[in-house]
Scaffold this active site. Structure first.
Site, PDB file in Angstrom:
ATOM      1  CG  HIS A  27      -1.884   1.102   1.331  1.00 58.35           C
ATOM      2  ND1 HIS A  27      -2.970   1.080   2.186  1.00 58.35           N
ATOM      3  CD2 HIS A  27      -1.944   2.307   0.712  1.00 58.35           C
ATOM      4  CE1 HIS A  27      -3.646   2.212   2.088  1.00 58.35           C
ATOM      5  NE2 HIS A  27      -3.035   2.992   1.202  1.00 58.35           N
ATOM      6  CG  HIS A  29      -1.389   6.105  -2.647  1.00 61.06           C
ATOM      7  ND1 HIS A  29      -2.577   5.868  -3.294  1.00 61.06           N
ATOM      8  CD2 HIS A  29      -1.583   5.725  -1.354  1.00 61.06           C
ATOM      9  CE1 HIS A  29      -3.451   5.384  -2.429  1.00 61.06           C
ATOM     10  NE2 HIS A  29      -2.878   5.276  -1.247  1.00 61.06           N
ATOM     11  CG  HIS A 207      -7.614   3.418  -0.011  1.00 61.20           C
ATOM     12  ND1 HIS A 207      -6.962   2.798  -1.048  1.00 61.20           N
ATOM     13  CD2 HIS A 207      -6.689   4.237   0.573  1.00 61.20           C
ATOM     14  CE1 HIS A 207      -5.704   3.218  -1.080  1.00 61.20           C
ATOM     15  NE2 HIS A 207      -5.515   4.096  -0.114  1.00 61.20           N
ATOM     16  CD  GLU A 210      -7.241   6.835   4.952  1.00 61.88           C
ATOM     17  OE1 GLU A 210      -7.820   6.831   3.851  1.00 61.88           O
ATOM     18  OE2 GLU A 210      -6.133   7.402   5.132  1.00 61.88           O
ATOM     19  CG  ASP A 288      -1.404   5.798   2.716  1.00 67.01           C
ATOM     20  OD1 ASP A 288      -1.735   5.469   1.562  1.00 67.01           O
ATOM     21  OD2 ASP A 288      -2.200   6.314   3.514  1.00 67.01           O
ATOM     22  CG  ASP A 289       0.190   8.986   0.214  1.00 71.41           C
ATOM     23  OD1 ASP A 289       0.194   8.940  -1.023  1.00 71.41           O
ATOM     24  OD2 ASP A 289      -0.788   8.654   0.918  1.00 71.41           O
TER      25      ASP A 289
END
Ligand code: HPA
Ligand code: ZN
Length: 349
Positions: A27, A29, A207, A210, A288-289
């Site tokens: 996961h 991005h 997703h 969250e 994630d990011d």
């Protein structure tokens, strides 16, 4: 839950073990790996005007109150990506990090609509990203694959048009996902496009849970037929759902530092990852990011382990889960898990 090799590992060795152990990231991005320095370099290369005067000013803006406040900055950052080489350079920077962090497998999300809506052709995006994946395999020995995400704040018709545009490049990605603003955009909004993707033999993730309620997790499973849930941490509000995730062996791709930055949990000590893991949910750790949330994958492992007092067995389970939940061949997974076992045996010596 698989037992780690029968060895004892002193807790003082845990940080080094977390860094050294082979792992998968499921996961992440890729647009969220754009560091401010690279944003500024690409802006200059492409003659794009940024609304921040410096790298420092941009980084200082990374204080988020929720998912949407992050997404606004994240989409602005992605505006510097115009050419195939830009996408390649972005992915290559992240994949080089994977090598350094002992990430043997990564399944990277990309958001084509963020680019096609600015006039960047789909072909430019996918060619830049997939050439970096191929280069990672040959030059770094890192196995990298792409998952195309639909932006859920846009319509299902726009998602269907994106899928259509992607079909000439279907061999370049392994699955589809659903990201962007969760609240008010439930999974069922994308039922038709996910059904079509399933027919096409693509892997499916979304997703859910969250910021959205447990019902979004149920609907991602029952209506979209996803194989993994991205985030999913709000499942704890529904004990029957937690039992179902355990029984089905559905993996959650949890992102601890992201959850704190986006105020899903007040701090890492409040995070429910350990509770879920010890209950037997197939939890994985992901970044994630990473450029926006304070760290790449190993930083997520290190800070989570420290905050929640995780053990070597927990670390083993997390890494093993990451391989078991990967969309890779059984032979590749067995090979990666054997390398994981070897690392644990070596640390005990
Ligand atoms: N959630 C939803 N959409 C996203 C995220 C996220 O954490 N990161 C990038 N797009
Ligand atoms: Zn995400």
């Amino acid at each position: 839950m698989a037992a780690m090799p029968a060895v004892t590992i002193d807790s003082s060795k845990l940080p080094a073990l977390l860094q050294a152990m082979p792992k998968a990231e499921l996961h992440m991005h890729i647009e969220g790996s754009l560091e401010p320095e690279l944003i500024f370099a690409l802006a200059q290369r492409n003659g794009v005007q940024l609304s921040y005067p410096s790298v420092e000013a941009l980084r200082a803006a990374y204080a988020f109150s929720d998912l949407q406040s992050f997404l606004d900055i994240y989409y602005a950052g992605a505006s510097v990506l115009l050419k195939e080489q830009d996408f390649h350079d972005m992915a290559w920077a992240y994949l080089s990090k994977c090598k350094a962090e002992n990430i043997l497998r990564t399944e990277m999300f990309f958001d084509p609509q963020t680019h096609t809506d600015r006039g960047v052709p789909f072909e430019v995006v996918i060619k830049g990203l997939s050439s970096a994946c191929e280069r990672a395999r040959t030059e770094l020995g890192v196995s990298a694959a792409l998952i195309m995400c639909f932006l859920r704040h846009l319509s299902e018709d726009e998602a269907l048009a994106t899928l259509e545009a992607s079909l000439p490049y279907k061999d370049h990605f392994i699955g589809v996902g659903l990201d962007s603003s969760e609240r008010g955009h439930p999974p069922e909004k994308f039922a038709r496009v996910f059904a079509r993707c399933q027919e096409l033999g693509l892997h499916l993730v979304a997703h859910a849970g969250e910021e959205g309620p447990p019902q979004y997790i149920y609907n991602a499973l029952d209506i979209l037929h996803v194989e993994r849930i991205d985030h999913g941490v709000r499942c704890v509000e529904d004990p029957a759902l937690v039992q179902r995730l355990i029984q089905q062996g559905t993996a959650l791709t949890v992102c601890p530092l992201s959850n704190v930055k986006l105020c899903v949990f007040k701090d890492l000590k409040q995070h429910n990852l350990k509770t879920l893991l010890r209950q037997g949910v197939k939890v994985t750790i992901n970044s994630d990011d990473p450029a926006y949330f304070g760290g790449y994958l190993n930083q997520n492992y290190l800070e989570t382990a420290a905050a929640l007092d995780l053990t070597a067995q927990d670390a083993y389970t997390l890494a093993r889960n990451s391989f078991e939940a990967a969309f890779a061949s059984e032979a590749d997974k067995a090979n990666w898990i054997a390398q994981l076992d070897q690392t644990f045996t070596r640390f005990a010596a």
